[in-house]
Design a protein around this motif. Structure first.
Motif, PDB file in Angstrom:
ATOM      1  N   ILE A  48       0.822  -1.217   0.000  1.00 57.03           N
ATOM      2  CA  ILE A  48       0.000   0.000   0.000  1.00 57.03           C
ATOM      3  C   ILE A  48       0.859   1.272   0.000  1.00 57.03           C
ATOM      4  CG2 ILE A  48      -1.961  -1.139   1.086  1.00 57.03           C
ATOM      5  CD1 ILE A  48      -1.203   0.175   3.725  1.00 57.03           C
ATOM      6  N   LEU A  49       2.126   1.160   0.393  1.00 60.39           N
ATOM      7  CA  LEU A  49       3.025   2.309   0.308  1.00 60.39           C
ATOM      8  C   LEU A  49       3.529   2.530  -1.114  1.00 60.39           C
ATOM      9  CD1 LEU A  49       5.243   1.959   3.525  1.00 60.39           C
ATOM     10  CD2 LEU A  49       3.493   3.683   3.106  1.00 60.39           C
ATOM     11  N   SER A  50       3.694   1.429  -1.845  1.00 62.30           N
ATOM     12  CA  SER A  50       4.348   1.530  -3.153  1.00 62.30           C
ATOM     13  C   SER A  50       3.393   1.484  -4.338  1.00 62.30           C
ATOM     14  CB  SER A  50       5.380   0.413  -3.308  1.00 62.30           C
ATOM     15  OG  SER A  50       4.751  -0.854  -3.189  1.00 62.30           O
ATOM     16  N   VAL A  51       2.091   1.235  -4.092  1.00 58.72           N
ATOM     17  CA  VAL A  51       1.140   1.162  -5.199  1.00 58.72           C
ATOM     18  C   VAL A  51       1.059   2.520  -5.893  1.00 58.72           C
ATOM     19  CG1 VAL A  51      -0.869   1.852  -3.808  1.00 58.72           C
ATOM     20  CG2 VAL A  51      -1.173   0.370  -5.807  1.00 58.72           C
ATOM     21  N   GLU A  52       0.795   2.510  -7.181  1.00 54.98           N
ATOM     22  CA  GLU A  52       0.712   3.736  -7.958  1.00 54.98           C
ATOM     23  C   GLU A  52      -0.367   4.664  -7.372  1.00 54.98           C
ATOM     24  OE1 GLU A  52       0.023   5.227 -12.579  1.00 54.98           O
ATOM     25  OE2 GLU A  52      -0.199   3.113 -12.033  1.00 54.98           O
ATOM     26  N   ASN A  53      -0.033   5.965  -7.270  1.00 59.13           N
ATOM     27  CA  ASN A  53      -0.936   6.973  -6.702  1.00 59.13           C
ATOM     28  C   ASN A  53      -1.200   6.769  -5.209  1.00 59.13           C
ATOM     29  OD1 ASN A  53      -1.241   8.300  -9.173  1.00 59.13           O
ATOM     30  ND2 ASN A  53      -2.961   6.974  -9.768  1.00 59.13           N
ATOM     31  N   SER A  54      -0.311   6.033  -4.540  1.00 61.35           N
ATOM     32  CA  SER A  54      -0.448   5.900  -3.096  1.00 61.35           C
ATOM     33  C   SER A  54      -0.247   7.261  -2.435  1.00 61.35           C
ATOM     34  CB  SER A  54       0.580   4.910  -2.554  1.00 61.35           C
ATOM     35  OG  SER A  54       0.411   4.740  -1.169  1.00 61.35           O
ATOM     36  N   SER A  55      -0.864   7.448  -1.296  1.00 54.99           N
ATOM     37  CA  SER A  55      -0.766   8.715  -0.565  1.00 54.99           C
ATOM     38  C   SER A  55      -1.018   8.435   0.905  1.00 54.99           C
ATOM     39  CB  SER A  55      -1.815   9.702  -1.083  1.00 54.99           C
ATOM     40  OG  SER A  55      -3.110   9.264  -0.712  1.00 54.99           O
ATOM     41  N   PRO A  56      -0.730   9.372   1.780  1.00 55.71           N
ATOM     42  CA  PRO A  56      -1.051   9.160   3.199  1.00 55.71           C
ATOM     43  C   PRO A  56      -2.528   8.861   3.420  1.00 55.71           C
ATOM     44  CG  PRO A  56       0.432  11.020   2.962  1.00 55.71           C
ATOM     45  CD  PRO A  56       0.040  10.615   1.578  1.00 55.71           C
ATOM     46  N   GLY A  57      -3.395   9.566   2.667  1.00 56.11           N
ATOM     47  CA  GLY A  57      -4.825   9.317   2.823  1.00 56.11           C
ATOM     48  C   GLY A  57      -5.203   7.898   2.439  1.00 56.11           C
ATOM     49  N   VAL A  86      -3.192   5.234   2.484  1.00 57.83           N
ATOM     50  CA  VAL A  86      -2.642   4.323   3.501  1.00 57.83           C
ATOM     51  C   VAL A  86      -3.543   4.306   4.735  1.00 57.83           C
ATOM     52  CG1 VAL A  86      -0.695   3.935   5.069  1.00 57.83           C
ATOM     53  CG2 VAL A  86      -0.269   4.567   2.683  1.00 57.83           C
ATOM     54  N   CYS A  87      -4.001   5.488   5.167  1.00 58.01           N
ATOM     55  CA  CYS A  87      -4.905   5.550   6.316  1.00 58.01           C
ATOM     56  C   CYS A  87      -6.204   4.807   6.024  1.00 58.01           C
ATOM     57  CB  CYS A  87      -5.207   7.011   6.673  1.00 58.01           C
ATOM     58  SG  CYS A  87      -3.812   7.897   7.410  1.00 58.01           S
ATOM     59  N   ASP A  88      -6.740   4.980   4.815  1.00 55.98           N
ATOM     60  CA  ASP A  88      -7.981   4.289   4.446  1.00 55.98           C
ATOM     61  C   ASP A  88      -7.796   2.768   4.493  1.00 55.98           C
ATOM     62  OD1 ASP A  88      -9.263   6.680   4.077  1.00 55.98           O
ATOM     63  OD2 ASP A  88      -9.047   6.683   1.889  1.00 55.98           O
ATOM     64  N   CYS A  89      -6.653   2.296   3.982  1.00 57.91           N
ATOM     65  CA  CYS A  89      -6.392   0.844   3.977  1.00 57.91           C
ATOM     66  C   CYS A  89      -6.319   0.296   5.393  1.00 57.91           C
ATOM     67  CB  CYS A  89      -5.087   0.554   3.228  1.00 57.91           C
ATOM     68  SG  CYS A  89      -5.194   0.756   1.445  1.00 57.91           S
ATOM     69  N   LEU A  90      -5.630   1.025   6.280  1.00 56.98           N
ATOM     70  CA  LEU A  90      -5.481   0.534   7.644  1.00 56.98           C
ATOM     71  C   LEU A  90      -6.767   0.704   8.446  1.00 56.98           C
ATOM     72  CD1 LEU A  90      -1.821   1.661   8.028  1.00 56.98           C
ATOM     73  CD2 LEU A  90      -2.641  -0.670   8.326  1.00 56.98           C
ATOM     74  N   ASP A  91      -7.575   1.702   8.107  1.00 56.56           N
ATOM     75  CA  ASP A  91      -8.902   1.804   8.722  1.00 56.56           C
ATOM     76  C   ASP A  91      -9.755   0.612   8.310  1.00 56.56           C
ATOM     77  OD1 ASP A  91      -8.486   4.122  10.128  1.00 56.56           O
ATOM     78  OD2 ASP A  91      -9.326   5.449   8.603  1.00 56.56           O
ATOM     79  N   ARG A  92      -9.650   0.227   7.028  1.00 52.87           N
ATOM     80  CA  ARG A  92     -10.408  -0.937   6.555  1.00 52.87           C
ATOM     81  C   ARG A  92      -9.910  -2.208   7.257  1.00 52.87           C
ATOM     82  NH1 ARG A  92     -13.495  -2.266   2.038  1.00 52.87           N
ATOM     83  NH2 ARG A  92     -13.999  -0.035   2.021  1.00 52.87           N
ATOM     84  N   LEU A  93      -8.600  -2.307   7.473  1.00 54.41           N
ATOM     85  CA  LEU A  93      -8.055  -3.451   8.207  1.00 54.41           C
ATOM     86  C   LEU A  93      -8.669  -3.517   9.604  1.00 54.41           C
ATOM     87  CD1 LEU A  93      -4.408  -4.667   8.432  1.00 54.41           C
ATOM     88  CD2 LEU A  93      -5.590  -4.050  10.525  1.00 54.41           C
ATOM     89  N   MET A 141       2.774   8.233  11.171  1.00 55.00           N
ATOM     90  CA  MET A 141       3.369   8.972  10.048  1.00 55.00           C
ATOM     91  C   MET A 141       4.056  10.251  10.528  1.00 55.00           C
ATOM     92  SD  MET A 141       0.584   8.654   6.992  1.00 55.00           S
ATOM     93  CE  MET A 141       0.350   7.114   6.095  1.00 55.00           C
ATOM     94  N   THR A 142       3.486  10.884  11.537  1.00 56.11           N
ATOM     95  CA  THR A 142       4.088  12.087  12.103  1.00 56.11           C
ATOM     96  C   THR A 142       5.431  11.764  12.746  1.00 56.11           C
ATOM     97  OG1 THR A 142       1.885  12.975  12.572  1.00 56.11           O
ATOM     98  CG2 THR A 142       3.730  13.993  13.722  1.00 56.11           C
ATOM     99  N   ALA A 143       5.500  10.648  13.452  1.00 61.07           N
ATOM    100  CA  ALA A 143       6.705  10.317  14.217  1.00 61.07           C
ATOM    101  C   ALA A 143       7.825   9.749  13.352  1.00 61.07           C
ATOM    102  CB  ALA A 143       6.357   9.320  15.316  1.00 61.07           C
ATOM    103  N   CYS A 144       7.472   9.031  12.285  1.00 59.72           N
ATOM    104  CA  CYS A 144       8.482   8.324  11.490  1.00 59.72           C
ATOM    105  C   CYS A 144       9.018   9.194  10.353  1.00 59.72           C
ATOM    106  CB  CYS A 144       7.897   7.037  10.921  1.00 59.72           C
ATOM    107  SG  CYS A 144       7.358   5.877  12.204  1.00 59.72           S
ATOM    108  N   ASP A 145      10.207   8.809   9.862  1.00 59.99           N
ATOM    109  CA  ASP A 145      10.848   9.616   8.824  1.00 59.99           C
ATOM    110  C   ASP A 145      11.216   8.818   7.587  1.00 59.99           C
ATOM    111  OD1 ASP A 145      11.016  12.286  10.087  1.00 59.99           O
ATOM    112  OD2 ASP A 145      12.159  11.194  11.602  1.00 59.99           O
ATOM    113  N   SER A 146      10.765   7.560   7.515  1.00 60.62           N
ATOM    114  CA  SER A 146      11.020   6.751   6.329  1.00 60.62           C
ATOM    115  C   SER A 146       9.960   5.668   6.249  1.00 60.62           C
ATOM    116  CB  SER A 146      12.412   6.109   6.395  1.00 60.62           C
ATOM    117  OG  SER A 146      12.442   5.104   7.396  1.00 60.62           O
ATOM    118  N   PRO A 147       9.716   5.117   5.059  1.00 61.89           N
ATOM    119  CA  PRO A 147       8.743   4.017   4.938  1.00 61.89           C
ATOM    120  C   PRO A 147       9.101   2.822   5.819  1.00 61.89           C
ATOM    121  CG  PRO A 147       9.250   4.927   2.776  1.00 61.89           C
ATOM    122  CD  PRO A 147      10.210   5.555   3.737  1.00 61.89           C
ATOM    123  N   ASP A 148      10.407   2.498   5.912  1.00 55.44           N
ATOM    124  CA  ASP A 148      10.814   1.363   6.746  1.00 55.44           C
ATOM    125  C   ASP A 148      10.474   1.605   8.213  1.00 55.44           C
ATOM    126  OD1 ASP A 148      11.751   0.007   4.564  1.00 55.44           O
ATOM    127  OD2 ASP A 148      13.865   0.525   4.879  1.00 55.44           O
TER     128      ASP A 148
END
Length: 535
Positions: free
Chosen positions: A346-355, A357-364, A393-400
């Motif tokens: 979900i981080l690397s899919v085309e047109n991925s965005s913070p919104g 990613v949040c939607d995917c994890l809300d669905r999870l 997302m606020t606390a972290c500074d890289s995808p890893d």
């Protein structure tokens, strides 16, 4: 302390100067003038603290001289040099606020007595003035701090929209409504810290100074590692405005490279309604989350996102359902492998965005809860996952780092589910992590338990208990630890004086700072600096 003697008779004037030197009166400079006009010139040039003046002089008499020089030196202390026949003049001079007088001729003891008295009065005045200045400075700092907290509460949506204007006017805080924007900023070291202190305060103030020529800038304090600003500015021509932002962006890029920092900022849409401020803040936060997806970028604007999100990616429901089955199983390895695959996708899919990613994890989260209910599992158990994605997302500074943080939170639930432990919402411990991160970057502010618990919107007693349970220290002791560690770095890496270091780490009383430092380290700050530099 400086003294001016205005006396037209040379022998008296020179005699006074000789006498004063013999008496060893503590004057840095003694100036002399033969008449009132020359005395006024010296008042303009040197602003003496004490002025001794004769009454009867050519060109300008003593009373006129006193009246004119008081306009230049309202805090000046005047002493009249008077003969017995000049008593009426002296009495008139006393009405002008003259502090004392000396009869001519005067003995050494009389001169010393009068000057000692006037110097004492002057020092008392200066002390009172200094105390008043310090009180005003303290009041202004507290007022500014209160304004930061109030604006932070407004931006974080803690007041009903219709009451924002009321809160601002009630506390006499006024700013124009037109053309407001919210800016979020994050400053992080490019490489892992080597123990040297990052001067967040001055780096942040430098960034603020970039915008001040173009806008009225207000700082807002929200419990976040994102620093937050509110702008009021006159609407600029779009081409000119874009050029300004481009110049600022380049300055920040160069500054960050020079200091080994990555500085990112986001600017919300421009609005003219105070009721829109919470939504503007949320937009600025979401925009700044994009730094995880664009590691080389410095600034993020609303208009830059419109074209890139033309097609919203599909939420991978099959991966979420598979994850649920691994979550209710007992294999930590399989859960980890599949969760990382899911997040990476979900981080690397085309047109991925913070919104997205949040939607995917809300669905999870929703899928886990619904599926658990279908399976007949207890709905209030650890199956109600709360990953606090935006906070991560606020606390972290890289995808890893983001993947690691989210997995660690998921594992907290998985272990409790496996061990049959009572449910423990992530939000019960998250405020402690937020507070720790906040103190690490804002240790120089006037902080206390009630202020931080208010920022988190938690009862101070309950939050204090949570904080001590997680860290083993109460919040004030933890903050003191942070400040002492920061002061150690300043002692080793700068030539700042102790009072400067004390102020820089948020302990304005240098005596208390030295005592606290010794309590924590066993050494005074000076002993610590000397020992470390010699080793």
């Amino acid at each position: 302390m400086t003294l001016l003697i205005v006396e037209d008779e040379d022998i008296i004037r020179k005699g006074l100067i000789v006498t004063l030197r013999k008496l060893e009166m503590d004057f840095e400079h003694i100036y002399e003038a033969g008449d009132g006009e020359e005395g006024l010139r010296l008042c303009r040039e040197h602003a003496p603290d004490i002025i001794m003046t004769d009454i009867k002089m050519p060109l300008m008499d003593g009373l006129t001289f006193i009246r004119e020089s008081q306009k230049l030196l309202p805090e000046g202390q005047f002493i009249i040099l008077s003969g017995y026949s000049d008593f009426e003049y002296a009495r008139t001079a006393l009405q002008y606020g003259v502090k004392d007088y000396l009869l001519k001729p005067s003995t050494k003891s009389e001169i010393k007595e009068v000057l000692t008295r006037v110097i004492g009065q002057l020092k008392e005045q200066q002390s009172l003035r200094l105390e008043l200045t310090e009180r005003i400075h303290t009041y202004e700092k507290k007022l500014n701090r209160f304004q930061e907290l109030l604006l932070g509460n407004i931006l974080s949506g803690r007041y009903p929209a219709g009451e924002i204007g009321h809160f601002l006017s009630h506390y006499s805080i006024a700013f124009p409504e037109e053309y407001m924007a919210v800016v979020c900023i994050k400053i992080t070291p490019v490489v892992s810290s080597d123990g040297s202190s990052i001067d967040y305060k001055n780096h942040f103030l430098w960034i603020v100074s970039l915008f001040e020529p173009y806008a009225a800038v207000y700082q807002a304090d929200i419990l976040s590692v994102y620093k937050c600003l509110l702008f009021n500015f006159s609407r600029l021509d779009s081409g000119y405005s874009q050029k300004i932002w481009q110049n600022i962006e380049e300055e920040i890029r160069v500054y960050g490279q020079k200091h080994g920092l990555r500085i990112c900022l986001s600017i919300s849409r421009v609005e003219s309604s105070r009721e829109s401020l919470p939504a503007m803040y949320q937009q600025a936060c979401m925009l700044l989350h994009h730094r995880l997806f664009h590691q080389e970028a410095v600034a993020f604007y609303p208009k830059r996102q419109r074209n890139t999100e033309a097609r919203t990616p599909v939420i991978p429901l099959t991966m979420i359902e598979t994850l649920y089955h691994y979550f209710i199983g007992n294999s930590q390895f399989d859960l980890r492998q599949n969760f990382y695959s899911f997040i990476h996708h979900i981080l690397s899919v085309e047109n991925s965005s913070p919104g997205y990613v949040c939607d995917c994890l809300d669905r999870l989260k929703d899928t886990f809860a619904l599926q658990a209910a279908k399976d007949g599992l207890e709905p209030e158990s650890a199956y109600r996952i709360e990953l606090s994605v935006s906070e991560a997302m606020t606390a972290c500074d890289s995808p890893d780092a983001l993947m690691d943080a989210l997995y660690a939170r998921l594992m907290d639930y998985w272990k409790r589910k496996r061990d049959g432990a009572a449910p423990a919402s992530h939000m019960a411990s998250s405020p402690v992590d937020q507070a720790i991160a906040y103190m690490e970057q804002n240790y120089y502010l006037d902080l206390d338990l009630s202020m931080i618990s208010d920022l988190i919107s938690m009862n101070s007693s309950y939050f204090s208990s949570l904080f001590k349970k997680k860290t083993g220290l109460n919040l004030i002791n933890y903050l003191q630890n942070v400040r002492i560690e920061k002061s150690k770095q300043l002692l080793l890496n700068t030539n700042q004086k102790l009072y400067e270091i004390s102020e820089a780490v948020g302990i304005p009383n240098v005596k208390y700072f030295c005592k606290l430092f010794k309590d924590y380290t066993g050494l005074t700050p000076s002993e610590f600096r000397k020992k470390e530099h010699s080793s």
